[in-house]
Design an enzyme around this catalytic site. Structure first.
Site, PDB file in Angstrom:
ATOM      1  N   MET A   1      -4.296  -7.318  -6.860  1.00  0.00           N
ATOM      2  CA  MET A   1      -3.708  -8.365  -7.688  1.00  0.00           C
ATOM      3  C   MET A   1      -4.736  -9.283  -8.365  1.00  0.00           C
ATOM      4  O   MET A   1      -4.551 -10.502  -8.426  1.00  0.00           O
ATOM      5  CB  MET A   1      -2.738  -9.207  -6.838  1.00  0.00           C
ATOM      6  CG  MET A   1      -1.631  -8.389  -6.195  1.00  0.00           C
ATOM      7  SD  MET A   1      -0.705  -7.400  -7.373  1.00  0.00           S
ATOM      8  CE  MET A   1       0.287  -8.680  -8.118  1.00  0.00           C
ATOM      9  N   ARG A   2      -5.824  -8.681  -8.865  1.00  0.00           N
ATOM     10  CA  ARG A   2      -6.835  -9.489  -9.546  1.00  0.00           C
ATOM     11  C   ARG A   2      -7.333  -8.779 -10.799  1.00  0.00           C
ATOM     12  O   ARG A   2      -7.435  -7.556 -10.801  1.00  0.00           O
ATOM     13  CB  ARG A   2      -8.048  -9.723  -8.643  1.00  0.00           C
ATOM     14  CG  ARG A   2      -7.755 -10.697  -7.568  1.00  0.00           C
ATOM     15  CD  ARG A   2      -8.943 -10.912  -6.677  1.00  0.00           C
ATOM     16  NE  ARG A   2      -8.524 -11.760  -5.592  1.00  0.00           N
ATOM     17  CZ  ARG A   2      -8.475 -13.085  -5.653  1.00  0.00           C
ATOM     18  NH1 ARG A   2      -8.859 -13.710  -6.755  1.00  0.00           N
ATOM     19  NH2 ARG A   2      -8.053 -13.785  -4.628  1.00  0.00           N
ATOM     20  N   LEU A   3      -7.663  -9.596 -11.799  1.00  0.00           N
ATOM     21  CA  LEU A   3      -8.300  -9.034 -12.989  1.00  0.00           C
ATOM     22  C   LEU A   3      -9.784  -8.864 -12.699  1.00  0.00           C
ATOM     23  O   LEU A   3     -10.393  -9.706 -12.039  1.00  0.00           O
ATOM     24  CB  LEU A   3      -8.136  -9.989 -14.176  1.00  0.00           C
ATOM     25  CG  LEU A   3      -6.779  -9.989 -14.877  1.00  0.00           C
ATOM     26  CD1 LEU A   3      -6.817 -10.945 -16.056  1.00  0.00           C
ATOM     27  CD2 LEU A   3      -6.389  -8.583 -15.325  1.00  0.00           C
TER      28      LEU A   3
ATOM     29  N   HIS B   1       0.605   1.018 -13.151  1.00  0.00           N
ATOM     30  CA  HIS B   1       1.432  -0.126 -13.531  1.00  0.00           C
ATOM     31  C   HIS B   1       2.898   0.315 -13.566  1.00  0.00           C
ATOM     32  O   HIS B   1       3.211   1.362 -14.123  1.00  0.00           O
ATOM     33  CB  HIS B   1       0.998  -0.644 -14.908  1.00  0.00           C
ATOM     34  CG  HIS B   1       1.760  -1.852 -15.331  1.00  0.00           C
ATOM     35  ND1 HIS B   1       1.506  -3.108 -14.805  1.00  0.00           N
ATOM     36  CD2 HIS B   1       2.793  -1.999 -16.188  1.00  0.00           C
ATOM     37  CE1 HIS B   1       2.341  -3.973 -15.345  1.00  0.00           C
ATOM     38  NE2 HIS B   1       3.131  -3.328 -16.181  1.00  0.00           N
TER      39      HIS B   1
ATOM     40  N   ASN C   1      -5.812   2.379 -12.903  1.00  0.00           N
ATOM     41  CA  ASN C   1      -4.796   1.493 -12.334  1.00  0.00           C
ATOM     42  C   ASN C   1      -3.425   2.116 -12.545  1.00  0.00           C
ATOM     43  O   ASN C   1      -3.232   2.899 -13.465  1.00  0.00           O
ATOM     44  CB  ASN C   1      -4.851   0.135 -13.047  1.00  0.00           C
ATOM     45  CG  ASN C   1      -3.819  -0.850 -12.516  1.00  0.00           C
ATOM     46  OD1 ASN C   1      -3.630  -0.968 -11.300  1.00  0.00           O
ATOM     47  ND2 ASN C   1      -3.137  -1.556 -13.406  1.00  0.00           N
TER      48      ASN C   1
ATOM     49  N   ASN D   1       1.402   3.012  -2.645  1.00  0.00           N
ATOM     50  CA  ASN D   1       0.651   3.942  -3.511  1.00  0.00           C
ATOM     51  C   ASN D   1      -0.564   4.497  -2.778  1.00  0.00           C
ATOM     52  O   ASN D   1      -0.905   5.665  -2.928  1.00  0.00           O
ATOM     53  CB  ASN D   1       0.243   3.260  -4.822  1.00  0.00           C
ATOM     54  CG  ASN D   1       1.406   3.232  -5.793  1.00  0.00           C
ATOM     55  OD1 ASN D   1       1.738   4.248  -6.398  1.00  0.00           O
ATOM     56  ND2 ASN D   1       2.051   2.079  -5.902  1.00  0.00           N
TER      57      ASN D   1
ATOM     58  N   GLY E   1       0.787  -1.235   0.000  1.00  0.00           N
ATOM     59  CA  GLY E   1       0.000   0.000   0.000  1.00  0.00           C
ATOM     60  C   GLY E   1       0.813   1.277   0.000  1.00  0.00           C
ATOM     61  O   GLY E   1       0.348   2.305   0.494  1.00  0.00           O
TER      62      GLY E   1
END
Ligand code: GRF
Length: 202
Positions: A91-93, A110, A108, A15, A13
């Protein structure tokens, strides 16, 4: 407009912390309505609690399928009045149904210059590839893995002296600078999507 924001997390966390700090010192006009994690041990939950932000834990193992798991997340987000969702190490689509519940309102971050090095371990991917540059991308979320319209990118140089650790530190530092900035553009209503292009009003 004060942005009614929800942040989805799975891990450390940092971010999220950058978002909390930006709100705290007035660089980001957002109200953090909820921090939701799918992992009980996510340190991000502690960061939110420390700041007095409401938290929720929704674990995949407690649901029969992905659809009911996501429905629960949506229910909690809506209950807290979340209107924009920021993924910060979640960590999920997300399924098309989930994305459809927040159309063009999920972003999001990246840790690479998309479309290069999508998916997991992006900093390591760029390092192992030998790229002389890498960076950070903030993008809208679509059904793919890190494929949505790009809002902003920043370059990070990879020097011959860099180790994976030093590069990781540089990339994270850049993330923490960029994410709150982009969220502030959103709060100011400055983003518009035209096809795959994101236009940022000056
Ligand atoms: C960040 O590198 C982010 O770009 C990626 O996952 C990492 C999360 O780190 N999506 P943290 O939990 O914010 O420290």
């Amino acid at each position: 407009m004060t942005l009614p924001l929800g942040v989805l997390v799975s891990g450390n966390g940092t971010n999220l912390q950058a978002i909390l700090d930006a709100i705290e010192d007035g660089r980001l006009d957002a109200q953090l309505r909820l921090v939701l994690s799918d992992q009980a041990q996510a340190f991000a939950l502690k960061r939110a609690e420390k700041q007095g932000v409401p938290t929720a834990l929704v674990e995949r193992k407690n649901f029969a399928d992905r659809s009911s798991f996501e429905k629960k997340i949506l229910e909690v987000l809506k209950k807290h009045g979340v209107e924009w969702v920021a993924l910060a190490g979640f960590m999920r689509l997300l399924s098309p149904e989930f994305i459809g519940a927040y159309p063009q309102r999920i972003v999001n971050i990246h840790p690479a210059l998309l479309p290069s090095f999508p998916g997991l371990s992006a900093i390591r991917q760029a390092f192992d590839y030998g790229s002389p540059i890498t960076g950070v991308t903030v993008h809208f979320v679509d059904e793919g893995c890190d494929t949505g319209p790009i809002i902003a990118q920043r370059v990070v140089d990879v020097s011959p002296q860099d180790t994976l650790e030093s590069l990781t530190e540089k990339v994270h530092h850049m993330e923490h600078e960029l994410y709150p900035k982009v969220l502030q553009w959103i709060a100011e209503g400055r983003l518009r999507i035209e096809g795959r292009k994101v236009v940022i009003r000056k």
